[in-house]
Design an enzyme around this catalytic site. Structure first.
Site, PDB file in Angstrom:
ATOM      1  N   LYS A 137       0.824  -1.206   0.000  1.00 20.06           N
ATOM      2  CA  LYS A 137       0.000   0.000   0.000  1.00 20.06           C
ATOM      3  C   LYS A 137       0.858   1.255   0.000  1.00 20.06           C
ATOM      4  O   LYS A 137       0.544   2.242  -0.648  1.00 20.06           O
ATOM      5  CB  LYS A 137      -0.917   0.015   1.228  1.00 20.06           C
ATOM      6  CG  LYS A 137      -2.111  -0.870   1.034  1.00 20.06           C
ATOM      7  CD  LYS A 137      -3.129  -0.679   2.124  1.00 20.06           C
ATOM      8  CE  LYS A 137      -4.210  -1.726   1.995  1.00 20.06           C
ATOM      9  NZ  LYS A 137      -4.871  -1.963   3.270  1.00 20.06           N
ATOM     10  N   LYS A 229      -3.874  -8.530 -10.290  1.00 21.47           N
ATOM     11  CA  LYS A 229      -5.136  -8.929  -9.678  1.00 21.47           C
ATOM     12  C   LYS A 229      -6.258  -8.016 -10.169  1.00 21.47           C
ATOM     13  O   LYS A 229      -6.017  -6.829 -10.395  1.00 21.47           O
ATOM     14  CB  LYS A 229      -4.995  -8.737  -8.153  1.00 21.47           C
ATOM     15  CG  LYS A 229      -5.501  -9.881  -7.327  1.00 21.47           C
ATOM     16  CD  LYS A 229      -5.173  -9.636  -5.870  1.00 21.47           C
ATOM     17  CE  LYS A 229      -6.423  -9.306  -5.096  1.00 21.47           C
ATOM     18  NZ  LYS A 229      -6.216  -9.293  -3.656  1.00 21.47           N
ATOM     19  N   LYS A 232     -10.415  -2.509  -8.642  1.00 28.34           N
ATOM     20  CA  LYS A 232     -11.215  -1.353  -9.053  1.00 28.34           C
ATOM     21  C   LYS A 232     -10.329  -0.168  -9.386  1.00 28.34           C
ATOM     22  O   LYS A 232     -10.745   0.749 -10.069  1.00 28.34           O
ATOM     23  CB  LYS A 232     -12.216  -0.989  -7.962  1.00 28.34           C
ATOM     24  CG  LYS A 232     -11.527  -0.623  -6.681  1.00 28.34           C
ATOM     25  CD  LYS A 232     -12.490  -0.230  -5.640  1.00 28.34           C
ATOM     26  CE  LYS A 232     -11.786   0.213  -4.384  1.00 28.34           C
ATOM     27  NZ  LYS A 232     -10.525  -0.418  -4.030  1.00 28.34           N
TER      28      LYS A 232
END
Ligand code: TRP
Length: 365
Positions: A137, A229, A232
């Site tokens: 992240k 992966k 969104k």
């Protein structure tokens, strides 16, 4: 509003996990945007199958939105509010029955934050530093450490402490089983470590060791670039298929899906044929068959188009009713809020009893 069209699965699905009677099965999903096919096959569809399975009628199921976790990435209040409702609507539309499972928002139960602090006091910085998810992240290398000036500066403490809050979520309900994707394996391991540190520090056997229950479905990859992966936040939105898309949009995204130039028989080989293998995984997830059986079923196919058409049909069929329910729910959000409130009431009963017991154990009663 009465939602009559929600499908309820009272029958048993043979490959759904069966839990010992008295189990508490717990999982949350981060409300950070619309639910896509990867979320659905990796979490929601499995939650529905296990919680509606008659063989699991003696277990307790708790599902919800990890809206406190979402604060580590969402800072737009309107967006968060909407995403939370979308997530609850998707859970209900997927067929998770609010009568059988508790459905709620994490933030509505203050005990999550309370237990999180207590567990933070028992967790070493080194253990958090070894977690790899905050590193992805924070867009730093897996070998990087929090203890470098540059990284210290750009990493919020909430991102580092994220897995402690997750452990608190799970332990607050004395959960025994946690269905998650394999990207959460490390967090679950940490959760068990924290639980045993608590138990040994306070000389009790208070927290059971929660078992990870990895979803049988493999990770669903982007339809456009099979090394990523499905997400969104993909810049190419054709790679991400939302469960609320219209049949036309679904067909369009599938037509554009990347495959390969190998002719003839379709076979599963994620290395050599990542695009085709991803589509095979989707078929396997939707039909609840193993990859091997799926490949056998597809033996007659000779073209990528045949496979794409089948995937399109399966997805359209799977989400046809769900989409209607979802749209109906989102038109009048009061029903969604009511479900979440009722879920929170039930969750609160369990959480407050367990929290009181924790306070007693640690000397805060
Ligand atoms: N971290 C999880 C994810 O990103 C979401 C989550 C938060 C969760 N709390 C949890 C999952 C507790 C299982 C149990 O998927």
């Amino acid at each position: 509003m009465m939602i009559r069209s929600v499908r309820t699965y009272s029958s048993s699905i043979s490959n759904a996990a069966v839990f010992p009677s008295g189990s508490t099965v717990f999982s949350l999903i981060q409300p950070t945007g619309k639910i896509h096919l990867g979320n659905y096959l990796g979490a929601l569809s499995n939650w529905r199958d296990i919680s509606n399975d008659e063989r699991n009628s003696e277990s307790r199921f708790i599902f919800g939105t990890a809206d406190l976790h979402a604060l580590t990435s969402v800072t737009d209040p309107a967006k968060l509010k909407n995403s939370r409702r979308e997530a609850i609507a998707s859970l209900i539309a997927a067929g998770i029955d609010p009568e059988r499972s508790i459905i709620y928002h994490q933030s509505s139960i203050a005990e999550h934050s309370q237990l999180s602090w207590i567990l933070t006091c028992l967790t070493s910085m080194g253990a958090l530093n070894r977690m790899t998810q905050w590193k992805s992240k924070a867009k730093v290398e897996e070998t990087d450490s929090i203890f470098g000036d540059e990284i210290l500066g750009k990493t919020k403490a909430g991102v580092l402490c994220y897995p402690v809050l997750q452990a608190a979520d799970i332990l607050l309900y004395k959960s025994t089983h946690v269905p998650v994707g394999d990207d959460q394996a490390q967090h679950l391991e940490l959760c068990r470590n924290i639980a045993s540190i608590f138990n040994s520090t306070y000389k009790s056997n208070f927290f059971p060791m929660p078992k990870s229950l990895f979803t049988a479905n493999k990770k669903i990859m982007s339809l456009r670039s099979s090394e990523k992966k499905m997400s969104k936040s993909d810049v190419d939105q054709n790679g991400c298929l939302y469960i609320t898309e219209s049949p036309d949009q679904i067909a369009k995204k599938l037509r554009k899906a990347t495959t390969d130039s190998i002719q003839g028989r379709l076979y599963f080989d994620p290395e050599e044929r990542p695009g085709v293998s991803n589509l095979i995984n989707i078929v396997s997830g939707l039909t609840r068959k193993s990859v091997e059986d799926t490949v056998k079923d597809l033996e007659y196919m000779r073209s990528h188009k045949q496979l794409k058409d089948l995937v399109t049909d399966l997805i359209v069929e799977e989400f046809k009713d769900q989409r209607l329910v979802y749209e109906e729910l989102m038109k009048d959000v009061s029903y969604i809020d009511q479900i979440a409130d009722r879920g929170a009431e039930k969750a609160k009963k369990i959480a407050s009893v367990n929290m009181r017991a924790v306070e007693k154990l640690i000397g805060l009663d």
